[in-house]
Design a protein around this motif. Structure first.
Motif, PDB file in Angstrom:
ATOM      1  N   LYS A 134       0.688  -1.307   0.071  1.00  0.00           N
ATOM      2  CA  LYS A 134       0.192   0.029  -0.011  1.00  0.00           C
ATOM      3  C   LYS A 134       0.941   1.190  -0.108  1.00  0.00           C
ATOM      4  O   LYS A 134       0.413   2.419   0.352  1.00  0.00           O
ATOM      5  CB  LYS A 134      -1.011  -0.081   1.387  1.00  0.00           C
ATOM      6  CG  LYS A 134      -1.864  -1.203   1.327  1.00  0.00           C
ATOM      7  CD  LYS A 134      -2.824  -0.783   2.503  1.00  0.00           C
ATOM      8  CE  LYS A 134      -3.876  -2.095   2.440  1.00  0.00           C
ATOM      9  NZ  LYS A 134      -4.743  -1.887   3.492  1.00  0.00           N
ATOM     10  N   THR A 135       2.089   1.038  -0.420  1.00  0.00           N
ATOM     11  CA  THR A 135       2.927   2.395  -0.147  1.00  0.00           C
ATOM     12  C   THR A 135       3.534   2.581  -1.673  1.00  0.00           C
ATOM     13  O   THR A 135       3.885   1.540  -2.428  1.00  0.00           O
ATOM     14  CB  THR A 135       4.157   2.207   0.777  1.00  0.00           C
ATOM     15  OG1 THR A 135       3.701   1.447   1.987  1.00  0.00           O
ATOM     16  CG2 THR A 135       5.073   3.279   0.843  1.00  0.00           C
ATOM     17  N   VAL A 136       3.684   3.655  -1.920  1.00  0.00           N
ATOM     18  CA  VAL A 136       4.282   4.065  -3.334  1.00  0.00           C
ATOM     19  C   VAL A 136       5.687   4.890  -2.918  1.00  0.00           C
ATOM     20  O   VAL A 136       5.801   5.801  -2.190  1.00  0.00           O
ATOM     21  CB  VAL A 136       3.626   5.394  -4.253  1.00  0.00           C
ATOM     22  CG1 VAL A 136       4.087   5.719  -5.476  1.00  0.00           C
ATOM     23  CG2 VAL A 136       2.118   4.918  -4.241  1.00  0.00           C
ATOM     24  N   SER A 137       6.849   4.157  -3.507  1.00  0.00           N
ATOM     25  CA  SER A 137       7.881   4.694  -3.406  1.00  0.00           C
ATOM     26  C   SER A 137       8.407   5.405  -4.665  1.00  0.00           C
ATOM     27  O   SER A 137       8.734   4.832  -5.859  1.00  0.00           O
ATOM     28  CB  SER A 137       9.335   3.521  -3.078  1.00  0.00           C
ATOM     29  OG  SER A 137       8.655   2.920  -1.985  1.00  0.00           O
ATOM     30  N   VAL A 138       8.681   6.698  -4.609  1.00  0.00           N
ATOM     31  CA  VAL A 138       9.129   7.609  -5.790  1.00  0.00           C
ATOM     32  C   VAL A 138      10.331   8.066  -5.439  1.00  0.00           C
ATOM     33  O   VAL A 138      10.910   8.443  -4.468  1.00  0.00           O
ATOM     34  CB  VAL A 138       8.008   8.893  -5.752  1.00  0.00           C
ATOM     35  CG1 VAL A 138       8.498   9.644  -6.875  1.00  0.00           C
ATOM     36  CG2 VAL A 138       6.628   8.592  -5.624  1.00  0.00           C
ATOM     37  N   LEU A 172      10.979   9.304  -1.844  1.00  0.00           N
ATOM     38  CA  LEU A 172       9.875   9.795  -0.963  1.00  0.00           C
ATOM     39  C   LEU A 172       8.901   8.596  -0.855  1.00  0.00           C
ATOM     40  O   LEU A 172       8.337   8.028  -2.149  1.00  0.00           O
ATOM     41  CB  LEU A 172       9.293  10.936  -1.561  1.00  0.00           C
ATOM     42  CG  LEU A 172       8.018  11.727  -0.872  1.00  0.00           C
ATOM     43  CD1 LEU A 172       8.209  12.134   0.416  1.00  0.00           C
ATOM     44  CD2 LEU A 172       7.333  12.663  -1.646  1.00  0.00           C
ATOM     45  N   HIS A 173       8.265   8.299   0.280  1.00  0.00           N
ATOM     46  CA  HIS A 173       7.215   7.058   0.343  1.00  0.00           C
ATOM     47  C   HIS A 173       5.769   7.590   0.831  1.00  0.00           C
ATOM     48  O   HIS A 173       6.041   8.506   1.798  1.00  0.00           O
ATOM     49  CB  HIS A 173       7.726   5.964   1.511  1.00  0.00           C
ATOM     50  CG  HIS A 173       9.085   5.534   1.223  1.00  0.00           C
ATOM     51  ND1 HIS A 173       9.104   4.584   0.362  1.00  0.00           N
ATOM     52  CD2 HIS A 173      10.346   6.042   1.644  1.00  0.00           C
ATOM     53  CE1 HIS A 173      10.730   4.340   0.405  1.00  0.00           C
ATOM     54  NE2 HIS A 173      11.328   5.114   1.196  1.00  0.00           N
ATOM     55  N   LYS A 174       5.061   7.262  -0.111  1.00  0.00           N
ATOM     56  CA  LYS A 174       3.549   8.077   0.278  1.00  0.00           C
ATOM     57  C   LYS A 174       2.510   6.773   0.163  1.00  0.00           C
ATOM     58  O   LYS A 174       2.846   5.598  -0.374  1.00  0.00           O
ATOM     59  CB  LYS A 174       3.305   9.205  -0.799  1.00  0.00           C
ATOM     60  CG  LYS A 174       3.804  10.136  -0.688  1.00  0.00           C
ATOM     61  CD  LYS A 174       3.346  10.911   0.561  1.00  0.00           C
ATOM     62  CE  LYS A 174       4.152  12.408   0.763  1.00  0.00           C
ATOM     63  NZ  LYS A 174       3.436  13.133   1.906  1.00  0.00           N
ATOM     64  N   GLN A 175       1.425   6.978   0.887  1.00  0.00           N
ATOM     65  CA  GLN A 175       0.275   6.015   0.876  1.00  0.00           C
ATOM     66  C   GLN A 175      -0.471   5.904  -0.419  1.00  0.00           C
ATOM     67  O   GLN A 175      -1.356   5.012  -0.715  1.00  0.00           O
ATOM     68  CB  GLN A 175      -0.428   5.846   2.017  1.00  0.00           C
ATOM     69  CG  GLN A 175       0.381   5.290   3.442  1.00  0.00           C
ATOM     70  CD  GLN A 175      -0.290   5.604   4.607  1.00  0.00           C
ATOM     71  OE1 GLN A 175      -1.535   6.050   4.780  1.00  0.00           O
ATOM     72  NE2 GLN A 175       0.246   5.040   5.835  1.00  0.00           N
ATOM     73  N   HIS A 176      -0.561   7.228  -0.980  1.00  0.00           N
ATOM     74  CA  HIS A 176      -1.621   7.170  -2.248  1.00  0.00           C
ATOM     75  C   HIS A 176      -0.613   7.516  -3.558  1.00  0.00           C
ATOM     76  O   HIS A 176       0.272   8.524  -3.196  1.00  0.00           O
ATOM     77  CB  HIS A 176      -2.721   8.281  -1.568  1.00  0.00           C
ATOM     78  CG  HIS A 176      -3.273   7.822  -0.572  1.00  0.00           C
ATOM     79  ND1 HIS A 176      -4.232   6.846  -0.608  1.00  0.00           N
ATOM     80  CD2 HIS A 176      -3.159   8.380   0.666  1.00  0.00           C
ATOM     81  CE1 HIS A 176      -4.730   6.580   0.562  1.00  0.00           C
ATOM     82  NE2 HIS A 176      -4.097   7.651   1.393  1.00  0.00           N
ATOM     83  N   PRO A 177      -1.103   7.259  -4.620  1.00  0.00           N
ATOM     84  CA  PRO A 177      -0.389   8.019  -5.750  1.00  0.00           C
ATOM     85  C   PRO A 177      -1.005   9.207  -6.175  1.00  0.00           C
ATOM     86  O   PRO A 177      -1.941   9.751  -5.523  1.00  0.00           O
ATOM     87  CB  PRO A 177      -0.863   6.588  -6.892  1.00  0.00           C
ATOM     88  CG  PRO A 177      -2.137   6.109  -6.454  1.00  0.00           C
ATOM     89  CD  PRO A 177      -2.205   6.179  -4.778  1.00  0.00           C
TER      90      PRO A 177
END
Length: 309
Positions: A134-138, A172-177
């Motif tokens: 459930k994590t987006v790693s950019v 940067l790690h976020k929970q939503h795209p």
């Protein structure tokens, strides 16, 4: 340059012209640009000498310029006010520049230090992403031309910003795209990259809810549409049946009317006699009576008179 510091130095020199001072400035330029390294000391300049990293470059005295290095290699010149000018700077021109200003009697009037740094324009950043659970790693990454070259990287999503200095890579790690922006900059240039990150197989709760609601609404709409179509079709069939029955009854009545003889307008005498002839009365079936007894029909023999002897 720090103009407040320059202003302060000028005021001190006006008040105390014999004061010796040292000022350090930082100047950044991109490759192939020109630069002017000015002097903060006020007043006319009789003599000024420039050094770079302890090596004497050139001087001006009584409006005459003297070079201590190759003029073509230096690509530099000194103006009448003591400003050092360098054309088409390269990275090897970076260093600590020092200028000393002397009065006509040869006493030191001012001494200033300037850090001059030549940088390459920043390369185009590369923005990539990876979806895990459930994590987006950019990741934002730049490829420097030299190993010691670093940049300031800003990675942004909506209102959240992550900044890292002296780096070539930032995650940067976020929970939503969503929309991500990466800005890479140094003191002379900056470049950015934008990208909409979408993770297949991972949908937001509200997106799933919206899809489910849309599907339910679509199913209800289809069911209502089918019901309306069937209802209209049934009503149309009933109307057709009623119309067919009405037409059949009408045709039947017309047929009966056609079969009945129409009385002529001027009947003949024969037709008049036929019309005046009484209609035969229906015969009433009489109840069968029991047979009557049959009369005796036996004849009696006549009595002849006896003859007298």
């Amino acid at each position: 340059m720090n103009f407040r510091r320059i202003f302060l130095v000028k005021c001190l020199l006006l008040l105390f012209p014999s004061v010796k001072c040292s000022v350090t400035n930082f100047i950044y330029k991109a490759v192939n640009e020109s630069v002017l390294l000015s002097i903060a000391a006020a007043g006319s300049v009789n003599e000024a000498r420039w050094w770079r990293d302890g090596m004497k470059l050139l001087q001006i005295k009584d409006k005459k310029v003297k070079y201590y290095v190759n003029k073509n290699e230096c690509r530099c010149n000194i103006l009448l006010n003591g400003t050092l000018q360098i054309e088409s700077v390269v990275k090897k021109d970076s260093g600590k520049y020092m200028v000393r200003v002397y009065q006509q009697d040869g006493t030191l009037k001012a001494e200033e230090d300037t850090m001059f740094i030549v940088q390459d324009p920043v390369p185009q950043p590369i923005l990539s992403a990876e979806c895990t659970n459930k994590t987006v790693s950019v990741k934002c990454e730049v490829k420097p031309k030299t190993k010691d070259e670093t940049f300031t990287i800003e990675l942004t999503r909506d209102k959240g910003v992550k900044i890292q200095k002296n780096a070539t890579r930032l995650e940067l790690h976020k929970q939503h795209p969503g929309m991500f922006r990466c800005v890479v900059k140094n003191q002379v240039s900056n470049k950015k990259a934008e990208k909409v990150i979408k993770c297949s197989g991972q949908l937001d709760f509200y997106v799933i809810l919206g899809i489910a609601g849309g599907a339910i609404f679509f199913v209800i709409f289809v069911v209502l549409l089918i019901y309306c179509i069937r209802k209209k079709k049934a009503e149309r069939l009933e109307d057709d049946d009623e119309e067919q029955m009405t037409q059949a009854l009408q045709m039947k009545s017309e047929t009966v009317v056609r079969e009945l003889p129409q009385p002529p307008c001027n009947p003949t005498p024969k037709q008049l006699r036929v019309q005046q002839r009484p209609l035969p009365q229906p015969q009433v079936q009489q109840q069968a009576l029991p047979p009557l007894p049959r009369p005796r029909t036996q004849q009696r023999t006549p009595n002849h008179p006896r003859e007298r002897p």
